[in-house]
Design a protein around this motif. Structure first.
Motif, PDB file in Angstrom:
ATOM      1  N   LEU A   1       0.989  -1.003   0.162  1.00 35.95           N
ATOM      2  CA  LEU A   1       0.118   0.100  -0.178  1.00 35.95           C
ATOM      3  C   LEU A   1       0.936   1.509  -0.033  1.00 35.95           C
ATOM      4  N   PRO A   2       1.736   1.458   0.822  1.00 33.21           N
ATOM      5  CA  PRO A   2       2.596   2.380   0.757  1.00 33.21           C
ATOM      6  C   PRO A   2       3.430   2.704  -0.033  1.00 33.21           C
ATOM      7  N   THR A   3       4.116   1.577  -0.771  1.00 35.84           N
ATOM      8  CA  THR A   3       5.202   1.604  -1.588  1.00 35.84           C
ATOM      9  C   THR A   3       5.059   1.606  -3.005  1.00 35.84           C
ATOM     10  N   LEU A   4       3.958   0.710  -3.390  1.00 35.01           N
ATOM     11  CA  LEU A   4       3.789   0.646  -4.784  1.00 35.01           C
ATOM     12  C   LEU A   4       3.431   1.831  -5.628  1.00 35.01           C
ATOM     13  N   ARG A   5       3.216   2.920  -5.233  1.00 34.59           N
ATOM     14  CA  ARG A   5       3.137   4.185  -5.823  1.00 34.59           C
ATOM     15  C   ARG A   5       4.358   4.751  -6.248  1.00 34.59           C
ATOM     16  N   LEU A   6       5.340   4.357  -5.456  1.00 38.51           N
ATOM     17  CA  LEU A   6       6.586   5.032  -5.494  1.00 38.51           C
ATOM     18  C   LEU A   6       7.553   4.061  -6.310  1.00 38.51           C
ATOM     19  N   ARG A   7       8.874   4.783  -6.318  1.00 34.81           N
ATOM     20  CA  ARG A   7       9.751   4.005  -7.287  1.00 34.81           C
ATOM     21  C   ARG A   7      10.082   2.755  -6.863  1.00 34.81           C
ATOM     22  N   ALA A   8      10.627   1.792  -7.745  1.00 30.31           N
ATOM     23  CA  ALA A   8      11.077   0.396  -7.116  1.00 30.31           C
ATOM     24  C   ALA A   8      11.610   0.243  -6.072  1.00 30.31           C
ATOM     25  N   ASP A   9      12.714   1.103  -5.702  1.00 34.24           N
ATOM     26  CA  ASP A   9      13.835   0.982  -4.604  1.00 34.24           C
ATOM     27  C   ASP A   9      12.784   1.041  -3.194  1.00 34.24           C
ATOM     28  N   TYR A  10      11.632   1.452  -3.364  1.00 36.07           N
ATOM     29  CA  TYR A  10      11.205   1.767  -2.003  1.00 36.07           C
ATOM     30  C   TYR A  10      10.691   0.247  -1.513  1.00 36.07           C
TER      31      TYR A  10
END
Lengths: 343, 338
Positions: free
Chosen positions: B86-95
């Motif tokens: 939920l929090p990371t998949l909108r961000l770049r792959a590294d997160y």
């Protein structure tokens, strides 16, 4: 250029010197041009049948205002060229219109439907598709898979339905046929089973455009479709862009090559420093003083005279003096007076 | 020579043992994440841990039936995937990479902390949760079976029968998904998220589905491992296993349905074979062309490390001479070089 053959005739009648000839019965494809003939060449002018309307859209990056467009309408069924020097905010405006970026303020709508706060895939599903300045061919998918991906409302893209081939096989076949048709039109049919990563730069541009067409879009936004494409391919790409208009799509494209812009656009919007500085039919643009200034600088054609130089110098000195004078008192160039104020 | 043959036999046995099933399932999940969707999940072992502990806690601590434990384990994996995604998949792959590697370690430390010992058993672990699993076995659990010169206990055979069946079903599922338009979107997301978005695909939803499904495969792996070992201890789930599973995936070939399975089997063959072959080399009076005795150079304790050095060398050679892995398509991999 055999690909160009079908629309060679319409291209001839659409040359910039056309105003006199457009009175003669124009091919239906040039409806937009006819409709725009009586529109005044003013910034933010209302179009007879706007597909996209932009109102007060502002986007700032820190202190830099990348885009600040008060009002802009894009005529339906026409080709609108978006030009401007580097950093004018053309691509940023594209990103805002397609949901890839969100503005700080403003509204914009497509067919009367507000596009604000929609994410990119929602905008695309409404029928506004775009291509990218740096081509995004999906390298490790084949050309045909690239094409199939563009199709809309695929039943097989649901997780559970994808497990039942019976649900999506028929649609897939229809999509494949359509994709092969489009690939043949874009002369990529021989490459359909190759990885898209093996295509040349120009072929990737073609593929990206063809892929966008798979969704039967209403508006196609092309970000520098001709950049890095060899001249021979440019001609065929131009033909394809004109085809889009003939099929009733609205085309917006960013381009730097003025010959291309003059050749195919019905209307040209010029941006500089985030603002729309001029709009009008292509032939109006090259004479527009604001456009010439934006591209070449205000003093591009005449050397400064002695008087002008003195004036510029005086203005600069006055500006410096203003900054130094903190209390806002009137300063003269007389040194003794300045000492007096300092005391 | 006979020793070498024995070592080979042990290697072949390890290819089919439950550890290989465990890694195959971990790698199938990673294949979905990394191979097909381009998600960098560096904490796959956390999914295995919640899967294994789902059974162990439900059965050993809460006295629930075994199948409820399976459901709990799978549910926990789904929740973990959602929490991570939920929090990371909108961000770049590294997160996602950062969050998964950190939470895998955090979860392990949480499970072994003294405070949670009433539920997880902490470092003393959990036992006695797989008896109803073995009661389903149609043959004698304590019996001994000889198959092609390898010896198996009845219970082991039952675990790997179920385990390889799950692997087979997982492969079938991945195969069915990847030939469908759904799988095509996943690969498009791997290639370029923005392009997929511009074509009207809800990239976030696809990435989430991939993360959840791959996590469920990892949890199934953890369950097989849990019933295979018969005891649960948080330190069994060191995150190094995630990277071994990545090794298996790359060895077999990423973005290939059978790549992770072949890779996991081969990995365990190399581990088991080099283990017993080196042990035989060191213990006997073997010399290196009469120059020195192997036994003087290496002690038996070194072997555990040396086999991983061998695996590392093998992976390096593989990357140089066959970067696509065993099953991969070289054309496809070379496209990345540009």
């Amino acid at each position: 250029m055999p690909a160009d053959q079908p629309h060679g005739a319409s291209a001839a009648s659409s040359l910039p010197q056309a105003p006199a000839t457009t009175a003669a019965p124009a091919p239906p494809a040039r409806l937009a041009q006819a409709a725009l003939r009586d529109v005044p060449w003013e910034i933010g002018v209302a179009k007879p049948d706007p597909a996209i309307v932009v109102d007060g859209v502002t986007r700032t990056f820190g202190g830099l205002t990348a885009v600040s467009v008060d009002h802009l309408e894009v005529q339906r069924g026409g080709i609108t060229g978006l030009i401007g020097p580097n950093g004018a905010g053309k691509t940023t405006l594209f990103n805002l219109l397609t949901g890839f970026d969100q503005p700080n303020a403003g509204t914009w709508s497509f067919d009367g439907r507000s596009l604000g706060r929609l994410s990119p895939h929602q905008v695309a599903r409404l029928g506004v598709v775009r291509t990218f300045q740096l081509t995004k061919a999906l390298s490790r998918l084949t050309v045909l898979q690239n094409m199939l991906l563009g199709a809309k409302d695929q039943r097989g893209e649901g997780f559970f339905r994808s497990l039942v081939p019976g649900v999506w096989r028929k649609q897939e076949q229809a999509n494949t046929e359509k994709a092969l048709d489009l690939l043949a039109r874009f002369k990529l049919d021989a490459k359909k089973d190759d990885f898209a990563g093996t295509l040349s730069g120009g072929q990737r541009k073609l593929l990206e455009m063809a892929r966008a067409l798979m969704s039967d879009p209403k508006v196609v936004m092309l970000d520098e479709p001709m950049a890095g494409v060899n001249p021979a391919l440019t001609q065929s790409l131009l033909g394809h862009v004109k085809d889009l208009r003939e099929q009733g799509m609205t085309v917006i494209f960013v381009e730097h090559d003025m010959d291309v812009v003059r050749d195919i656009s019905d209307w040209v919007v010029v941006m500089a420093a985030g603002k729309v500085i001029a709009e009008g039919p292509p032939e109006s643009i090259s004479q527009n003083q604001a456009v010439v200034d934006a591209y070449l600088g205000a003093h591009h054609d005449a050397p400064l005279t002695v008087e002008e130089e003195d004036q510029v110098l005086a203005e600069a000195e006055a500006a410096i003096a203003r900054e130094e004078g903190t209390s806002g008192e009137v300063l003269s160039s007389d040194g003794t007076d300045r000492e007096g104020t300092q005391r | 020579m006979g020793e070498l043959l024995d070592a080979f036999q042990l290697g072949v046995r390890a290819m089919f043992a439950y550890q290989a099933v465990f890694f195959a399932l971990l790698a199938i999940g990673l294949n979905l994440h990394f191979g097909y969707t381009g998600l960098l999940n560096f904490g796959q072992i956390a999914f295995a841990m919640v899967g294994g502990y789902g059974i162990a806690i439900s059965v050993a601590q809460w006295d629930l039936p075994f199948w409820v434990g399976v459901v709990v384990g799978l549910g926990a994996a789904v929740i973990l995937a959602l929490l991570l995604g939920l929090p990371t998949l909108r961000l770049r792959a590294d997160y996602l990479a950062i969050v998964t590697i950190a939470s895998a370690e955090a979860l392990r430390l949480l499970f072994r902390s003294v405070g949670s010992s009433e539920i997880t058993g902490s470092t003393s672990g959990l036992f006695d949760y797989n008896s109803s699993f073995f009661s389903l076995c149609p043959w004698s659990v304590s019996g001994r079976f000889d198959i092609l010169g390898t010896r198996w206990r009845g219970s082991e055979l039952w675990v790997i029968t179920i385990g390889w069946s799950i692997v087979l079903l997982a492969c079938l599922l991945v195969w069915a998904l990847m030939r469908s338009p759904w799988g095509r979107v996943l690969r498009a997301v791997r290639e370029d998220e923005d392009a997929a978005r511009a074509l009207g695909k809800n990239v976030y939803a696809f990435k989430m589905q991939s993360l959840v499904l791959g996590g469920v495969f990892g949890a199934l792996g953890g369950m097989i491992y849990a019933v295979g070992t018969g005891s649960q201890n948080p330190d069994q789930y060191q995150n190094a296993n995630t990277f071994l599973a990545y090794g298996a995936l790359i060895l077999g070939g990423a973005a290939r349905v059978l790549g992770p399975v072949i890779g996991a089997m081969l990995l365990w063959f190399i581990i088991a074979f080099s283990d017993s072959a080196l042990a035989a080399l060191v213990s006997g009076d073997n010399s290196f062309f009469g120059l020195f005795e192997w036994g003087d150079l290496l002690s038996t304790t070194d072997i555990a490390y040396i086999r991983f050095i061998i695996i590392g060398l093998g992976l390096m050679l593989l990357m140089i001479f066959r970067p696509q892995g065993i099953l991969g398509d070289r054309r496809e991999v070379m496209l990345d070089a540009r």
